[in-house]
Design an enzyme around this catalytic site. Structure first.
Site, short mmCIF file in Angstrom:
data_model
loop_
_atom_site.label_atom_id
_atom_site.label_comp_id
_atom_site.label_asym_id
_atom_site.label_seq_id
_atom_site.Cartn_x
_atom_site.Cartn_y
_atom_site.Cartn_z
N PHE A 84 7.54 -54.72 -26.90
CA PHE A 84 6.10 -54.72 -26.71
C PHE A 84 5.68 -53.78 -25.58
O PHE A 84 4.48 -53.65 -25.32
CB PHE A 84 5.62 -56.15 -26.39
CG PHE A 84 6.03 -57.16 -27.42
CD1 PHE A 84 5.24 -57.38 -28.53
CD2 PHE A 84 7.21 -57.85 -27.30
CE1 PHE A 84 5.63 -58.30 -29.49
CE2 PHE A 84 7.61 -58.78 -28.26
CZ PHE A 84 6.82 -59.00 -29.36
N HIS A 85 6.65 -53.16 -24.90
CA HIS A 85 6.31 -52.38 -23.71
C HIS A 85 6.94 -51.00 -23.73
O HIS A 85 7.78 -50.70 -22.88
CB HIS A 85 6.77 -53.11 -22.44
CG HIS A 85 6.46 -54.58 -22.44
ND1 HIS A 85 7.36 -55.55 -22.07
CD2 HIS A 85 5.32 -55.23 -22.76
CE1 HIS A 85 6.81 -56.73 -22.16
NE2 HIS A 85 5.57 -56.58 -22.59
N PRO A 86 6.58 -50.14 -24.66
CA PRO A 86 7.13 -48.78 -24.61
C PRO A 86 6.57 -48.04 -23.39
O PRO A 86 5.37 -48.03 -23.17
CB PRO A 86 6.65 -48.14 -25.92
CG PRO A 86 5.48 -48.95 -26.36
CD PRO A 86 5.69 -50.33 -25.81
N LEU A 87 7.48 -47.45 -22.61
CA LEU A 87 7.08 -46.80 -21.35
C LEU A 87 7.90 -45.54 -21.13
O LEU A 87 9.00 -45.41 -21.65
CB LEU A 87 7.33 -47.75 -20.16
CG LEU A 87 6.63 -49.11 -20.14
CD1 LEU A 87 7.22 -49.98 -19.03
CD2 LEU A 87 5.13 -48.93 -19.95
N HIS A 104 12.08 -52.36 -23.16
CA HIS A 104 12.26 -53.79 -22.87
C HIS A 104 12.60 -54.56 -24.16
O HIS A 104 11.82 -55.41 -24.60
CB HIS A 104 10.99 -54.42 -22.27
CG HIS A 104 10.67 -53.97 -20.90
ND1 HIS A 104 9.42 -54.13 -20.33
CD2 HIS A 104 11.43 -53.34 -19.96
CE1 HIS A 104 9.43 -53.63 -19.11
NE2 HIS A 104 10.63 -53.14 -18.86
#
Lengths: 515, 171
Positions: free
Chosen positions: A443-446, A286
């Protein structure tokens, strides 16, 4: 009752113990799993690589002091861009409570269209909106998810909304996991008012009340696997003065839960001998952008909730979400362009600064590699579609700033002076500059150990158990099979709840296997 | 901390909080790196209308070392590498046969401006340390006050507080 938290850096002699469950990581997913399994009466140990700081401690730290203590790599983690891709700063927590201590507290459920894709295209029939609803409801109640009231909007956010309205872009109030927020606008450095219901305040105390124990400063180096079954973990406590591994520990367990986050779970799995092709691949981030806007009147953007509005107006067709943002003023000061006197003069405009931001719903172009140190090498290749989304997103928020009355706009492009009229923004889409010159953060490693219905499609089963090793569970954001386009804290906690309840329901089978 | 007088970063804790101080004692920058970093900071923050306080830049360099020393070996290696590149760039960028820290202040400012506007990866070299140093430099109370930041007190949340009825004490 003795203190449930042991500061690993104070441990002088090796530790060995046998428990039912060992959980690696104390963040949004590890804490949720710990709470559910401890409530089930199982003996649970949580191992956290970072240190333990109470809300009173981290709330009293300055932003930079906080980053160096509770953020991974002191807040300097980066995903290295491959090709025409920005260098992306990736924020992640490294402390008891993990990234939940550092988030803005924004809570979204996974959008229906994303879940539809998971169930229809990927066959994950247990991941529908209806199937996940009870888990979301449970988490939302326990972390007190509430809609940010209008009164908590900062002046900067009000301008963000005014600009959007003039362009016909609808904005909505965000939901956050807060209780009695006082609008300190420094959520990313630990809430100074104990108002953000991060897991160190919500889930972990519950786990401790039901008998769970936690070791901080505990670096897990390897998962012990024998006969195709996980048997425990081993590692070393980190030295208090050097930060280097020192005293050994070993925990034997019937079940091992990995919850280190999408950048470190793949590293631990690989180091433990798992060789599935998808471990470390398909990482989504993101990529987020922000635009600074200077107004004639004082904005004082620091007074109000850090984040309070969003717009998904562009999500379906243009692939980005708009979000009101802010940060600590000393951190924002780096966003002003130039050097020396010109730069210092601009920084003195801080009271008139509003920040407008957004993030791209990206494709899985990231990859996590083990390399020279304990930290992974994260590579990220932005596809052309996502670069176009990034540029259009920047242009859109900049136009909103002008519509709101900004006299100067600072674009997140290195070396670019401030722009003073909307027509100066056309180049972003018409002659798209190199993405390598764009300041970007995430901020959103997935998704680096994704879930799939068969081994060829992913690393873990829908239950969270790895396809290759029995009794080895992955419960963090790395199991999410695609980018979700919204902030990931609540989805991670809901999926962890689902996995944890499955473990409780099936405990006798896991225990039999471990025997 | 970039304050009037050099001080240990440990003194920045709020005094009423009993922290388990677990500061790592390792350091990252050697004397040569510190000279380049100090010269960089001096050029980055130079403003003839707001001169540096005595010891401010030295304290800033010390604080920066404390900050980056929390990071992994690879990241610290990379940050030291940037300083080394910065040190030897002047002949190629501003046609001066000297190291960065030996350049005049005006030449250092010109070099940073040129790098900032240059093609990648030159801007990244500046941004890496600008991000770090700005966060530390502008965290000092003196600098926060200069930019008009009033401190931690907030007022907007009070708008939602219930209004107490005013008692009528009129005779």
């Amino acid at each position: 009752m003795s203190d449930p938290i042991t500061h690993g850096r104070t441990v002088a002699t090796p530790v060995q113990a046998s428990v039912d469950v060992v959980i690696v990581g104390s963040g949004a997913s590890g804490a949720v799993v710990a709470s559910h399994l401890a409530r089930e009466g199982l003996s649970v140990v949580v191992l956290e690589e970072g240190g333990h700081y109470t809300p009173e401690e981290y709330g009293a730290l300055t932003p930079s002091q906080s980053l160096r203590r509770i953020a991974r790599e002191a807040g300097l983690c980066t995903a290295v861009g491959v090709g025409d891709t920005p260098l992306i700063a990736v924020m992640a927590g490294k402390c008891v409570g993990g990234s939940s201590v550092l988030t803005g507290g924004v809570c979204f459920r996974i959008p229906d269209e994303v879940l539809h894709g998971w169930s229809r295209d990927l066959g994950l029939t247990g991941m529908t909106s209806d199937a996940l609803a009870p888990f979301f409801e449970d988490v939302e109640e326990r972390v007190h998810v509430e809609t940010v009231p209008l009164t908590m909007r900062s002046r900067g956010t009000e301008l963000f909304v005014e600009g959007a309205a003039k362009l016909g872009i609808p904005m909505h109030s965000l939901r956050r996991n807060t209780h009695a927020c006082k609008g300190a606008a420094r959520c990313n450095f630990g809430c100074p008012n104990r108002a953000k219901m991060s897991v160190d305040i919500s889930y972990l105390p519950d786990a401790f009340a039901h008998g769970a124990r936690l070791y901080s400063d505990a670096l897990v180096e390897k998962i012990d696997i024998a006969g195709g079954v996980a048997r425990g973990v081993r590692g070393r406590f980190l030295d208090g003065e050097t930060g280097e591994p020192r005293v050994a520990f070993e925990f034997r367990a019937k079940l091992v839960v990995v919850a280190c986050g999408s950048m470190h779970t793949p590293v631990l799995l690989r180091r433990s001998g798992l060789d599935h092709k998808d471990i470390g691949r398909h990482l989504t981030l993101h990529p987020a952008f922000r635009v600074g806007a200077l107004f004639d009147d004082e904005v004082a953007g620091w007074d109000g909730a850090l984040q309070s509005v969003y717009s998904d107006h562009f999500l379906e067709h243009d692939g980005f979400t708009l979000v009101g943002v802010y940060s600590a003023v000393n951190v924002l000061s780096a966003a002003f362009p130039g050097v020396a006197g010109h730069y210092r003069k601009l920084v003195r405009e801080m009271p008139r600064l509003a920040i407008f931001g957004g993030m791209v719903h990206d494709d899985g172009g990231g990859r996590v590699h083990r390399w020279l140190s304990r930290e992974p090498l994260v590579l990220y290749k932005m596809i052309a579609r996502d670069k176009a989304r990034l540029m259009k997103g920047i242009q859109t928020v900049a136009k909103m700033a002008f519509a709101a009355g900004a006299r100067e706009v600072m674009l997140p492009i290195f070396g670019m002076p401030t722009v003073t009229k909307p027509s100066d923004l056309d180049f972003l889409v018409e002659h798209s500059p190199s993405a390598r010159k764009v300041e970007c953060m995430a901020f959103h490693p997935l998704g680096s150990a994704k879930m799939a219905i068969d081994r060829s499609g992913g690393v873990v089963k829908p239950t969270g158990e790895t396809w290759d090793v029995d009794n080895l569970i992955v419960a963090d954001g790395s199991v999410l099979p695609t980018s979700i386009g919204v902030n990931s804290q609540l989805p991670i906690m809901a999926v962890a709840t689902k996995i944890a309840r499955g473990l409780c329901a099936d405990w006798s089978r896991y225990a039999r296997r471990a025997a | 901390m970039a304050n009037a007088a050099p001080q240990s970063s440990r003194s920045k804790f709020s005094p009423h909080v009993a922290l388990h101080v677990r500061d790592y004692r390792r350091t990252t920058f050697g004397p040569g790196h510190r000279r380049v970093l100090r010269a960089f900071a001096e050029a980055l923050f130079y403003d003839e209308t707001a001169p540096f306080a005595p010891g401010q830049l030295d304290a800033l360099v010390e604080d920066c070392d404390d900050f980056v020393s929390r990071a992994s070996k690879t990241l610290r290696f990379g940050l030291v590498g940037i300083l080394l590149v910065m040190r030897w760039l002047p002949p190629f960028l501003v046609r001066r046969f000297s190291t960065f820290e030996e350049l005049s202040l005006a030449d250092r400012v010109a070099m940073l401006e040129r790098m900032d506007r240059g093609a990648p990866p030159l801007p990244l070299l500046v941004v890496a340390y600008k991000t770090l140093l700005a966060m530390l430099f502008f965290e000092a109370p003196r600098e926060l006050a200069a930019m008009g930041y009033p401190g931690p007190e907030r007022s907007r949340w009070k708008r939602a507080l219930p209004v107490a009825p005013i008692e009528n004490h009129a005779p």
